[in-house]
Motif scaffolding. Structure first.
Motif, PDB file in Angstrom:
ATOM      1  N   ASN A 114     -11.389  22.826  -9.608  1.00  0.00           N
ATOM      2  CA  ASN A 114     -11.689  24.247  -9.809  1.00  0.00           C
ATOM      3  C   ASN A 114     -12.347  24.894  -8.591  1.00  0.00           C
ATOM      4  O   ASN A 114     -12.906  25.982  -8.681  1.00  0.00           O
ATOM      5  CB  ASN A 114     -12.547  24.483 -11.048  1.00  0.00           C
ATOM      6  CG  ASN A 114     -11.738  24.323 -12.304  1.00  0.00           C
ATOM      7  OD1 ASN A 114     -10.569  24.680 -12.358  1.00  0.00           O
ATOM      8  ND2 ASN A 114     -12.348  23.754 -13.327  1.00  0.00           N
ATOM      9  N   LYS A 115     -12.285  24.225  -7.448  1.00  0.00           N
ATOM     10  CA  LYS A 115     -12.847  24.777  -6.214  1.00  0.00           C
ATOM     11  C   LYS A 115     -11.944  25.904  -5.713  1.00  0.00           C
ATOM     12  O   LYS A 115     -10.741  25.747  -5.613  1.00  0.00           O
ATOM     13  CB  LYS A 115     -12.975  23.688  -5.157  1.00  0.00           C
ATOM     14  CG  LYS A 115     -13.561  24.197  -3.875  1.00  0.00           C
ATOM     15  CD  LYS A 115     -13.767  23.108  -2.871  1.00  0.00           C
ATOM     16  CE  LYS A 115     -14.238  23.740  -1.602  1.00  0.00           C
ATOM     17  NZ  LYS A 115     -15.214  23.008  -0.924  1.00  0.00           N
ATOM     18  N   LEU A 116     -12.559  27.026  -5.365  1.00  0.00           N
ATOM     19  CA  LEU A 116     -11.841  28.197  -4.882  1.00  0.00           C
ATOM     20  C   LEU A 116     -12.046  28.290  -3.373  1.00  0.00           C
ATOM     21  O   LEU A 116     -13.183  28.255  -2.889  1.00  0.00           O
ATOM     22  CB  LEU A 116     -12.389  29.447  -5.570  1.00  0.00           C
ATOM     23  CG  LEU A 116     -11.621  30.737  -5.452  1.00  0.00           C
ATOM     24  CD1 LEU A 116     -10.215  30.596  -6.033  1.00  0.00           C
ATOM     25  CD2 LEU A 116     -12.363  31.852  -6.166  1.00  0.00           C
ATOM     26  N   SER A 117     -10.939  28.388  -2.624  1.00  0.00           N
ATOM     27  CA  SER A 117     -11.013  28.437  -1.164  1.00  0.00           C
ATOM     28  C   SER A 117     -10.140  29.557  -0.627  1.00  0.00           C
ATOM     29  O   SER A 117      -9.092  29.860  -1.179  1.00  0.00           O
ATOM     30  CB  SER A 117     -10.537  27.113  -0.548  1.00  0.00           C
ATOM     31  OG  SER A 117     -11.358  26.053  -0.959  1.00  0.00           O
ATOM     32  N   LEU A 118     -10.601  30.156   0.471  1.00  0.00           N
ATOM     33  CA  LEU A 118      -9.849  31.178   1.180  1.00  0.00           C
ATOM     34  C   LEU A 118      -9.387  30.573   2.497  1.00  0.00           C
ATOM     35  O   LEU A 118     -10.196  30.021   3.240  1.00  0.00           O
ATOM     36  CB  LEU A 118     -10.740  32.399   1.434  1.00  0.00           C
ATOM     37  CG  LEU A 118     -10.081  33.560   2.156  1.00  0.00           C
ATOM     38  CD1 LEU A 118     -10.572  34.864   1.563  1.00  0.00           C
ATOM     39  CD2 LEU A 118     -10.343  33.551   3.633  1.00  0.00           C
ATOM     40  N   PHE A 119      -8.090  30.653   2.761  1.00  0.00           N
ATOM     41  CA  PHE A 119      -7.489  30.169   4.003  1.00  0.00           C
ATOM     42  C   PHE A 119      -7.092  31.397   4.813  1.00  0.00           C
ATOM     43  O   PHE A 119      -6.375  32.258   4.309  1.00  0.00           O
ATOM     44  CB  PHE A 119      -6.251  29.317   3.711  1.00  0.00           C
ATOM     45  CG  PHE A 119      -6.548  28.072   2.921  1.00  0.00           C
ATOM     46  CD1 PHE A 119      -6.651  26.836   3.559  1.00  0.00           C
ATOM     47  CD2 PHE A 119      -6.728  28.121   1.551  1.00  0.00           C
ATOM     48  CE1 PHE A 119      -6.919  25.687   2.838  1.00  0.00           C
ATOM     49  CE2 PHE A 119      -6.999  26.976   0.821  1.00  0.00           C
ATOM     50  CZ  PHE A 119      -7.096  25.755   1.471  1.00  0.00           C
ATOM     51  N   CYS A 120      -7.552  31.482   6.053  1.00  0.00           N
ATOM     52  CA  CYS A 120      -7.333  32.678   6.858  1.00  0.00           C
ATOM     53  C   CYS A 120      -6.851  32.304   8.253  1.00  0.00           C
ATOM     54  O   CYS A 120      -7.484  31.495   8.941  1.00  0.00           O
ATOM     55  CB  CYS A 120      -8.639  33.471   6.944  1.00  0.00           C
ATOM     56  SG  CYS A 120      -8.504  34.984   7.897  1.00  0.00           S
ATOM     57  N   ALA A 121      -5.727  32.900   8.683  1.00  0.00           N
ATOM     58  CA  ALA A 121      -5.199  32.699  10.037  1.00  0.00           C
ATOM     59  C   ALA A 121      -5.910  33.650  10.983  1.00  0.00           C
ATOM     60  O   ALA A 121      -5.899  34.863  10.796  1.00  0.00           O
ATOM     61  CB  ALA A 121      -3.699  32.955  10.050  1.00  0.00           C
ATOM     62  N   LEU A 122      -6.529  33.063  12.004  1.00  0.00           N
ATOM     63  CA  LEU A 122      -7.249  33.832  13.018  1.00  0.00           C
ATOM     64  C   LEU A 122      -6.763  33.361  14.378  1.00  0.00           C
ATOM     65  O   LEU A 122      -7.237  32.357  14.904  1.00  0.00           O
ATOM     66  CB  LEU A 122      -8.756  33.609  12.895  1.00  0.00           C
ATOM     67  CG  LEU A 122      -9.394  34.042  11.575  1.00  0.00           C
ATOM     68  CD1 LEU A 122     -10.784  33.467  11.434  1.00  0.00           C
ATOM     69  CD2 LEU A 122      -9.417  35.550  11.473  1.00  0.00           C
ATOM     70  N   GLY A 123      -5.779  34.050  14.931  1.00  0.00           N
ATOM     71  CA  GLY A 123      -5.209  33.630  16.211  1.00  0.00           C
ATOM     72  C   GLY A 123      -4.485  32.311  16.057  1.00  0.00           C
ATOM     73  O   GLY A 123      -3.580  32.187  15.238  1.00  0.00           O
ATOM     74  N   SER A 124      -4.913  31.305  16.799  1.00  0.00           N
ATOM     75  CA  SER A 124      -4.263  29.987  16.728  1.00  0.00           C
ATOM     76  C   SER A 124      -5.052  29.014  15.858  1.00  0.00           C
ATOM     77  O   SER A 124      -4.874  27.809  15.946  1.00  0.00           O
ATOM     78  CB  SER A 124      -4.101  29.411  18.133  1.00  0.00           C
ATOM     79  OG  SER A 124      -5.372  29.209  18.721  1.00  0.00           O
ATOM     80  N   LYS A 125      -5.921  29.552  15.002  1.00  0.00           N
ATOM     81  CA  LYS A 125      -6.742  28.706  14.131  1.00  0.00           C
ATOM     82  C   LYS A 125      -6.621  29.132  12.685  1.00  0.00           C
ATOM     83  O   LYS A 125      -6.289  30.279  12.386  1.00  0.00           O
ATOM     84  CB  LYS A 125      -8.211  28.776  14.553  1.00  0.00           C
ATOM     85  CG  LYS A 125      -8.445  28.249  15.949  1.00  0.00           C
ATOM     86  CD  LYS A 125      -9.878  28.356  16.334  1.00  0.00           C
ATOM     87  CE  LYS A 125     -10.045  27.815  17.757  1.00  0.00           C
ATOM     88  NZ  LYS A 125     -11.396  27.927  18.227  1.00  0.00           N
ATOM     89  N   ILE A 126      -6.890  28.186  11.809  1.00  0.00           N
ATOM     90  CA  ILE A 126      -7.035  28.471  10.384  1.00  0.00           C
ATOM     91  C   ILE A 126      -8.486  28.204  10.035  1.00  0.00           C
ATOM     92  O   ILE A 126      -9.018  27.133  10.331  1.00  0.00           O
ATOM     93  CB  ILE A 126      -6.130  27.557   9.518  1.00  0.00           C
ATOM     94  CG1 ILE A 126      -4.661  27.720   9.879  1.00  0.00           C
ATOM     95  CG2 ILE A 126      -6.380  27.813   8.026  1.00  0.00           C
ATOM     96  CD1 ILE A 126      -4.060  29.048   9.504  1.00  0.00           C
ATOM     97  N   HIS A 127      -9.127  29.187   9.409  1.00  0.00           N
ATOM     98  CA  HIS A 127     -10.475  28.991   8.893  1.00  0.00           C
ATOM     99  C   HIS A 127     -10.369  28.809   7.386  1.00  0.00           C
ATOM    100  O   HIS A 127      -9.616  29.526   6.722  1.00  0.00           O
ATOM    101  CB  HIS A 127     -11.367  30.189   9.194  1.00  0.00           C
ATOM    102  CG  HIS A 127     -11.873  30.218  10.596  1.00  0.00           C
ATOM    103  ND1 HIS A 127     -12.829  31.097  11.012  1.00  0.00           N
ATOM    104  CD2 HIS A 127     -11.566  29.466  11.677  1.00  0.00           C
ATOM    105  CE1 HIS A 127     -13.098  30.891  12.286  1.00  0.00           C
ATOM    106  NE2 HIS A 127     -12.327  29.911  12.711  1.00  0.00           N
ATOM    107  N   VAL A 128     -11.128  27.859   6.866  1.00  0.00           N
ATOM    108  CA  VAL A 128     -11.182  27.625   5.430  1.00  0.00           C
ATOM    109  C   VAL A 128     -12.599  27.966   4.975  1.00  0.00           C
ATOM    110  O   VAL A 128     -13.576  27.393   5.468  1.00  0.00           O
ATOM    111  CB  VAL A 128     -10.844  26.159   5.070  1.00  0.00           C
ATOM    112  CG1 VAL A 128     -10.863  25.966   3.561  1.00  0.00           C
ATOM    113  CG2 VAL A 128      -9.489  25.755   5.654  1.00  0.00           C
TER     114      VAL A 128
END
Length: 113
Positions: free
Chosen positions: A49-63
């Protein structure tokens, strides 16, 4: 990605996430600094039930963890990312890159890629 103008002018970019449909719920603010999030997805692990946001920022993915908006991981892709997707079991992360390639990563415990 990020437009360069943000970094040069000191503009800070934010993602605003609202969980639920009620407007009176305070939004969650995720600060992406001088990068613009161009590919964003939110996934809930059906087992933990963990909620995570994955975001593309340039050449990186932030979680980011939600609702805390805490950066949990930064994944370097090596190519500018335009699209992000996570499967229903939240054990695979796919990224579509500016070069036309699609890369798939395995997600392990606690959304670690």
């Amino acid at each position: 990605c990020g437009g360069g103008g943000s970094a040069a002018t000191g503009v800070k970019n934010l993602l605003m996430v609202r969980i639920g449909l009620q407007e009176e719920i305070e939004p969650i603010i995720v600060n992406t600094g001088d990068q613009v999030g161009v590919g964003v997805t939110i996934a809930k692990n059906p087992i933990t039930n963990k909620l995570s946001l994955f975001c593309a920022l340039g050449s990186k993915i932030h979680v980011y963890s939600l609702p805390e908006a805490r950066l949990e991981q930064e994944l370097s892709i090596g190519d500018n990312v335009n699209a992000v997707a996570v499967n229903a079991m939240v054990d695979k992360l796919s990224v579509g890159c500016e070069s036309g390639t699609v890369k798939v990563y395995e997600i392990v415990a606690d959304c670690r890629v």
